[in-house]
Design a protein around this motif. Structure first.
Motif, PDB file in Angstrom:
ATOM      1  N   PRO A  30      41.220 -91.698  92.409  1.00  0.00           N
ATOM      2  CA  PRO A  30      41.074 -93.104  92.024  1.00  0.00           C
ATOM      3  C   PRO A  30      39.949 -93.266  91.009  1.00  0.00           C
ATOM      4  O   PRO A  30      38.886 -92.662  91.161  1.00  0.00           O
ATOM      5  N   GLU A  78      47.325 -97.048  99.471  1.00  0.00           N
ATOM      6  CA  GLU A  78      47.082 -98.201 100.348  1.00  0.00           C
ATOM      7  C   GLU A  78      46.500 -97.755 101.685  1.00  0.00           C
ATOM      8  O   GLU A  78      45.570 -98.367 102.206  1.00  0.00           O
ATOM      9  N   LEU A  81      42.797 -96.537 100.679  1.00  0.00           N
ATOM     10  CA  LEU A  81      41.905 -97.447  99.964  1.00  0.00           C
ATOM     11  C   LEU A  81      42.033 -98.903 100.396  1.00  0.00           C
ATOM     12  O   LEU A  81      41.237 -99.733  99.987  1.00  0.00           O
ATOM     13  N   ALA A  85      43.536-102.642  96.954  1.00  0.00           N
ATOM     14  CA  ALA A  85      42.951-101.742  95.958  1.00  0.00           C
ATOM     15  C   ALA A  85      43.592-101.956  94.586  1.00  0.00           C
ATOM     16  O   ALA A  85      42.969-101.688  93.567  1.00  0.00           O
ATOM     17  N   VAL A 126      42.369 -98.038  89.689  1.00  0.00           N
ATOM     18  CA  VAL A 126      42.458 -99.110  90.688  1.00  0.00           C
ATOM     19  C   VAL A 126      41.566-100.252  90.216  1.00  0.00           C
ATOM     20  O   VAL A 126      40.485-100.027  89.683  1.00  0.00           O
ATOM     21  N   CYS A 130      38.400-101.969  97.128  1.00  0.00           N
ATOM     22  CA  CYS A 130      38.771-100.801  97.935  1.00  0.00           C
ATOM     23  C   CYS A 130      37.980-100.813  99.241  1.00  0.00           C
ATOM     24  O   CYS A 130      36.756-100.826  99.229  1.00  0.00           O
ATOM     25  N   ARG A 131      38.710-100.796 100.331  1.00  0.00           N
ATOM     26  CA  ARG A 131      38.110-100.738 101.661  1.00  0.00           C
ATOM     27  C   ARG A 131      38.808 -99.635 102.443  1.00  0.00           C
ATOM     28  O   ARG A 131      39.927 -99.831 102.914  1.00  0.00           O
TER      29      ARG A 131
END
Length: 175
Positions: A30, A78, A81, A85, A126, A130-131
């Motif tokens: 990413p 998905e 991230l 994202a 991206v 982002c988590r």
């Protein structure tokens, strides 16, 4: 317990398949890019390994039976991230390299003690928030220079440091 989702194998069936044939994977590096398309940062996941060690890694995962590579790439982005994202998968899905992982170390720079795996590797911009989810502990953004450092690449087992260097070279960045 057998998974009932189409395309998934039970743990026993997966172990049997891994012992007999290569498994197809996708991997993604990413990146964040500026308005001119220059890479400004590279995202690396922090994960807990099976032996309790913490390491840096890339987005990666298996391609399921009857799943398009594009869909597998989106699913794993998905999964790792988070749902917002906002990855930008290119219209022409051309990997920057094909990495071949072997259970025997030293055949290629890539090593996976569980299996022989073939992985299509992509650089994916991206744009969203982002988590990390699932088994990813965190996502850390590095400048290209930081990502190229021996310290960061030394924290990436199984050849992921080598794969990151290939991504940097593909992007025309110092590696």
């Amino acid at each position: 317990m057998t998974e009932t989702t189409p395309g998934w194998l039970s743990s026993d069936d997966l172990e049997l398949a891994r012992a007999r044939m290569p498994i197809l994977y996708v991997e993604a590096v990413p990146v964040r890019v500026d308005d001119s398309g220059e890479v400004t940062s590279i995202g690396l996941l922090l994960r807990m390994g099976p032996e309790g060690t913490v390491s840096r890694t890339l987005v990666s995962g298996r391609v399921l039976h009857h799943e398009r590579v594009r869909d597998a790439l989106l699913r794993h982005l998905e999964k790792d991230l988070g749902p917002v994202a906002l990855p930008r998968i290119p219209a022409s899905l051309q990997p920057f390299t094909v990495a071949e992982y072997f259970p025997t170390a030293g055949i290629t720079p890539y090593h996976d003690p569980r299996q022989h795996a073939v992985s299509l590797a992509y650089v994916v911009p991206v744009t969203g928030d982002c988590r990390p989810r699932q088994d990813a502990l965190d996502l850390v953004w590095f400048s290209p220079q930081e990502a190229a450092s021996a310290a960061v690449q030394g924290e990436m087992p199984g050849g992921h440091g080598f794969l990151l260097r290939q991504a940097l070279a593909h992007l025309g960045l110092p590696h």
